[in-house]
Design a protein around this motif. Structure first.
Motif, PDB file in Angstrom:
ATOM      1  N   TYR A  37      45.457  31.431  33.721  1.00  0.00           N
ATOM      2  CA  TYR A  37      44.222  32.241  33.681  1.00  0.00           C
ATOM      3  C   TYR A  37      42.999  31.351  33.880  1.00  0.00           C
ATOM      4  O   TYR A  37      42.017  31.745  34.490  1.00  0.00           O
ATOM      5  CB  TYR A  37      44.121  33.031  32.371  1.00  0.00           C
ATOM      6  CG  TYR A  37      45.084  34.194  32.344  1.00  0.00           C
ATOM      7  CD1 TYR A  37      44.745  35.429  32.901  1.00  0.00           C
ATOM      8  CD2 TYR A  37      46.362  34.043  31.813  1.00  0.00           C
ATOM      9  CE1 TYR A  37      45.652  36.477  32.908  1.00  0.00           C
ATOM     10  CE2 TYR A  37      47.275  35.092  31.819  1.00  0.00           C
ATOM     11  CZ  TYR A  37      46.911  36.298  32.369  1.00  0.00           C
ATOM     12  OH  TYR A  37      47.804  37.334  32.400  1.00  0.00           O
ATOM     13  N   SER A 101      40.130  37.733  32.445  1.00  0.00           N
ATOM     14  CA  SER A 101      41.522  38.118  32.239  1.00  0.00           C
ATOM     15  C   SER A 101      41.647  39.585  31.817  1.00  0.00           C
ATOM     16  O   SER A 101      42.745  40.084  31.639  1.00  0.00           O
ATOM     17  CB  SER A 101      42.185  37.210  31.192  1.00  0.00           C
ATOM     18  OG  SER A 101      41.495  37.317  29.969  1.00  0.00           O
ATOM     19  N   ARG A 107      45.671  40.268  36.152  1.00  0.00           N
ATOM     20  CA  ARG A 107      46.800  40.112  35.229  1.00  0.00           C
ATOM     21  C   ARG A 107      48.131  40.376  35.928  1.00  0.00           C
ATOM     22  O   ARG A 107      49.079  39.639  35.748  1.00  0.00           O
ATOM     23  CB  ARG A 107      46.674  41.049  34.015  1.00  0.00           C
ATOM     24  CG  ARG A 107      45.446  40.845  33.175  1.00  0.00           C
ATOM     25  CD  ARG A 107      45.611  41.480  31.803  1.00  0.00           C
ATOM     26  NE  ARG A 107      46.562  40.723  31.006  1.00  0.00           N
ATOM     27  CZ  ARG A 107      46.275  39.596  30.349  1.00  0.00           C
ATOM     28  NH1 ARG A 107      45.064  39.102  30.371  1.00  0.00           N
ATOM     29  NH2 ARG A 107      47.202  38.961  29.666  1.00  0.00           N
ATOM     30  N   VAL A 111      51.119  37.835  35.717  1.00  0.00           N
ATOM     31  CA  VAL A 111      52.288  38.258  34.926  1.00  0.00           C
ATOM     32  C   VAL A 111      53.551  38.209  35.792  1.00  0.00           C
ATOM     33  O   VAL A 111      54.612  37.781  35.331  1.00  0.00           O
ATOM     34  CB  VAL A 111      52.062  39.662  34.301  1.00  0.00           C
ATOM     35  CG1 VAL A 111      53.363  40.251  33.769  1.00  0.00           C
ATOM     36  CG2 VAL A 111      51.030  39.578  33.178  1.00  0.00           C
ATOM     37  N   THR A 187      43.614  46.206  28.826  1.00  0.00           N
ATOM     38  CA  THR A 187      44.927  45.821  29.359  1.00  0.00           C
ATOM     39  C   THR A 187      45.522  44.682  28.539  1.00  0.00           C
ATOM     40  O   THR A 187      44.908  43.633  28.392  1.00  0.00           O
ATOM     41  CB  THR A 187      44.796  45.345  30.831  1.00  0.00           C
ATOM     42  OG1 THR A 187      43.953  46.235  31.508  1.00  0.00           O
ATOM     43  CG2 THR A 187      46.135  45.252  31.518  1.00  0.00           C
ATOM     44  N   SER A 188      46.736  44.925  28.025  1.00  0.00           N
ATOM     45  CA  SER A 188      47.484  43.902  27.280  1.00  0.00           C
ATOM     46  C   SER A 188      46.639  43.117  26.282  1.00  0.00           C
ATOM     47  O   SER A 188      46.533  41.895  26.384  1.00  0.00           O
ATOM     48  CB  SER A 188      48.127  42.895  28.241  1.00  0.00           C
ATOM     49  OG  SER A 188      48.749  43.510  29.296  1.00  0.00           O
TER      50      SER A 188
END
Ligand code: DC
Length: 224
Positions: A37, A101, A107, A111, A187-188
């Motif tokens: 990242y 991020s 992402r 990922v 997100t996440s």
């Protein structure tokens, strides 16, 4: 099938130091996803992208090719073929990584690279969403944390050791702001996976933290 250990937690909890030692003991590779990242953030900074422009980030990040290699036992991150390790550990790049991020397209790209790596090799992977999103079937999941004061003190000592000036209150505020962003993004977000073992190392030495995680690895049959 490869064996995978997921270590998640907030900035400054000691994830990378501890993960590296666990990887060494088990003879696994260590994958530092934060560095990926950060490399992407460095690319976006160099392209003078606005950290708040989600659409632009989603588009520009497609032009960055990130890969990792191991040289003398250390993870080296390549950005479009350039070894960028020397540029990744600044506060500026860390803050840009935290801000950018949040973008789903960025992402997705990282990922999928992380999943590929973990499918090929036994690894200890650390980050924010490893147990919850990248490796939901990891053999061992750890949520490693410490109080923000303890994390700020450790960071201050690191800076002082490098001869840089540091103010505890400023570092603590910065850490808390980063925690908030990492834990509240859509997100996440950073959170403890339901099946992760919580290790709070506020009052532990580095060795005690490593031993505690190795115990969990033993319980799961990864170490005799
Ligand atoms: O662990 P680190 O400080 O090097 O990570 C930098 C930033 O990258 C962190 O603030 C949030 C982001 N990150 C992420 O969103 N997901 C990961 N798996 C790892 C890092």
């Amino acid at each position: 099938m490869s064996k995978n250990i997921a270590i998640d937690g907030p900035a400054g909890a000691g994830k990378s130091t501890i993960a590296k030692q666990i990887a060494k003991r088990l003879n696994y590779i260590y994958v530092d996803t934060g560095a990926m990242y950060r490399a992407m953030a460095l690319y976006l900074m160099r392209q003078e992208v606005n950290p708040a422009d989600v659409e632009q980030i989603g588009r520009v990040c497609q032009n960055a090719s990130i890969s990792i290699a191991y040289e003398n036992g250390e993870q080296v991150v390549y950005l479009n073929g350039e070894n960028v390790n020397a540029y990744l550990r600044t506060e500026e790049v860390g803050n840009m990584a935290s801000a950018t991020s949040v973008v789903p397209k960025l992402r997705e790209k990282l990922v999928s690279l992380q999943k590929e790596l973990a499918a090929q090799k036994d690894c200890v992977m650390d980050g924010r969403d490893i147990g919850t999103c990248v490796l939901p079937k990891a053999d061992v999941k750890i949520y490693l944390t410490a109080s923000s004061l303890v994390r700020a003190r450790r960071r201050m000592e690191e800076l002082l050791a490098k001869g840089q000036s540091a103010d505890l209150e400023t570092i603590k505020a910065d850490i808390e702001e980063r925690d908030y962003r990492d834990m509240h993004r859509e997100t996440s977000p950073l959170c403890q996976a339901k099946d992760a073992v919580l290790v709070d190392n506020s009052d532990m030495t580095l060795e005690q933290g490593v031993e505690r995680i190795l115990e969990v690895c033993k319980e799961k049959g990864l170490l005799s």
